[in-house]
Design an enzyme around this catalytic site. Structure first.
Site, PDB file in Angstrom:
ATOM      1  N   ARG A  98      42.958  39.166  36.558  1.00  0.00           N
ATOM      2  CA  ARG A  98      44.364  39.254  36.149  1.00  0.00           C
ATOM      3  C   ARG A  98      44.658  40.595  35.504  1.00  0.00           C
ATOM      4  NH1 ARG A  98      43.303  33.783  35.351  1.00  0.00           N
ATOM      5  NH2 ARG A  98      42.656  34.008  33.195  1.00  0.00           N
ATOM      6  N   THR A 106      31.366  36.849  38.775  1.00  0.00           N
ATOM      7  CA  THR A 106      31.151  35.518  39.344  1.00  0.00           C
ATOM      8  C   THR A 106      29.706  35.344  39.783  1.00  0.00           C
ATOM      9  OG1 THR A 106      33.444  35.478  40.125  1.00  0.00           O
ATOM     10  CG2 THR A 106      31.925  33.898  41.112  1.00  0.00           C
ATOM     11  N   ASP A 158      30.421  27.860  42.183  1.00  0.00           N
ATOM     12  CA  ASP A 158      30.393  26.756  41.211  1.00  0.00           C
ATOM     13  C   ASP A 158      29.635  25.561  41.772  1.00  0.00           C
ATOM     14  OD1 ASP A 158      31.753  28.051  39.223  1.00  0.00           O
ATOM     15  OD2 ASP A 158      33.686  27.102  39.612  1.00  0.00           O
ATOM     16  N   ASP A 177      32.521  31.718  32.073  1.00  0.00           N
ATOM     17  CA  ASP A 177      32.931  31.641  33.469  1.00  0.00           C
ATOM     18  C   ASP A 177      34.373  32.104  33.666  1.00  0.00           C
ATOM     19  OD1 ASP A 177      32.435  30.797  36.214  1.00  0.00           O
ATOM     20  OD2 ASP A 177      33.828  29.163  35.821  1.00  0.00           O
ATOM     21  N   ASP A 181      34.572  31.854  43.780  1.00  0.00           N
ATOM     22  CA  ASP A 181      34.326  31.187  42.509  1.00  0.00           C
ATOM     23  C   ASP A 181      34.019  29.709  42.720  1.00  0.00           C
ATOM     24  OD1 ASP A 181      34.394  31.592  39.566  1.00  0.00           O
ATOM     25  OD2 ASP A 181      35.942  30.068  39.659  1.00  0.00           O
ATOM     26  N   ASP A 189      34.218  39.838  41.220  1.00  0.00           N
ATOM     27  CA  ASP A 189      33.193  39.252  42.090  1.00  0.00           C
ATOM     28  C   ASP A 189      31.802  39.407  41.473  1.00  0.00           C
ATOM     29  OD1 ASP A 189      35.198  38.666  43.831  1.00  0.00           O
ATOM     30  OD2 ASP A 189      34.539  40.000  45.438  1.00  0.00           O
TER      31      ASP A 189
END
Length: 230
Positions: free
Chosen positions: A81, A39, A98, A73, A94, A36
């Site tokens: 992951r 992002t 964006d 990004d 995300d 987070d």
């Protein structure tokens, strides 16, 4: 568990970017940097660079630096992951941020051509087309999200986010090198492609929305989360 979308690159491109940024992603994991946070930082950097560099017309430097940030990004998804923390919330955050970054980049270009650059028919056309691209880009994303909220799909389309961003960044870079005619061409392509994508998605949803529901199936309009057509 949903994954983070990031920039919708092709499979080969995503694999290549992943290989480049995997060492950095592992370092961020060791530093306990959350997906987070990555992002948010990426969005803030994109918006800050757009305002600081594109509004005054530093197109070459702005395009190059924003490209680096956009390629990075994928870091939030890689970290998610590696740490097993991929989630629907991460994908939602995300995608939402964006949309903000896209709007700020196009808004910065519109401000430059409408308020900063020497006024001419060419610069006004560039600014107006940038505003149109901003509106249509939002419509492209919303059409897909709205279809999914109605249990339909709208995955079709000529120009998704990755395609739009490539056109924006290449157009911005070339404009910095050869002049505003390049931006006029890029924005015209962006507007036409986005409009066509909206039409494609509307057509796909129209076909699904007019099929006859199977016995016992609840019509999509009955599950409208916004209550527009309950």
């Amino acid at each position: 568990m949903a994954d983070r979308g990031g920039l919708m690159l092709g499979r080969d491109a995503r694999a290549g970017v992943g290989r480049v940024f995997s060492p950095l992603a592992r370092t961020l994991v060791r530093l306990h940097i959350t997906p987070d946070a990555i992002t948010w930082v990426g969005t803030i950097l994109t918006c800050g660079l757009a305002v600081a560099l594109l509004v005054p017309g530093h197109f070459v430097l702005g395009a190059l630096l924003i490209t680096v940030v956009v390629l990075a990004d994928s870091l939030d998804g890689l970290v998610a992951r590696l740490t097993g923390t991929s989630s629907p919330w991460g994908a939602f955050l995300d995608s939402t941020l964006d949309r903000i970054a896209d709007g700020v980049v196009l808004g910065a270009l519109a401000v430059h051509f409408l308020a900063v650059a020497p006024r001419s028919e060419l610069t006004i056309a560039c600014g107006v087309l940038a505003l149109a691209a901003l509106v249509l880009g939002g419509a492209v994303s919303y059409a897909k999200a709205r279809a999914e909220s109605l249990s339909m799909t709208a995955d079709v389309g000529l120009m998704e986010r990755a395609d739009r961003f490539v056109v924006i960044l290449v157009g911005t870079l070339v404009t910095g090198l050869v002049g505003p005619w390049a931006m006029l061409v890029a924005m015209a392509v962006l507007v036409a492609g986005s409009a066509w994508t909206v039409a494609q998605r509307m057509g796909a949803v129209h076909r699904q929305g007019h099929r006859v529901p199977a016995a016992g199936e609840r019509p999509a309009a009955d599950i409208d989360p916004e209550g527009a057509r309950a």
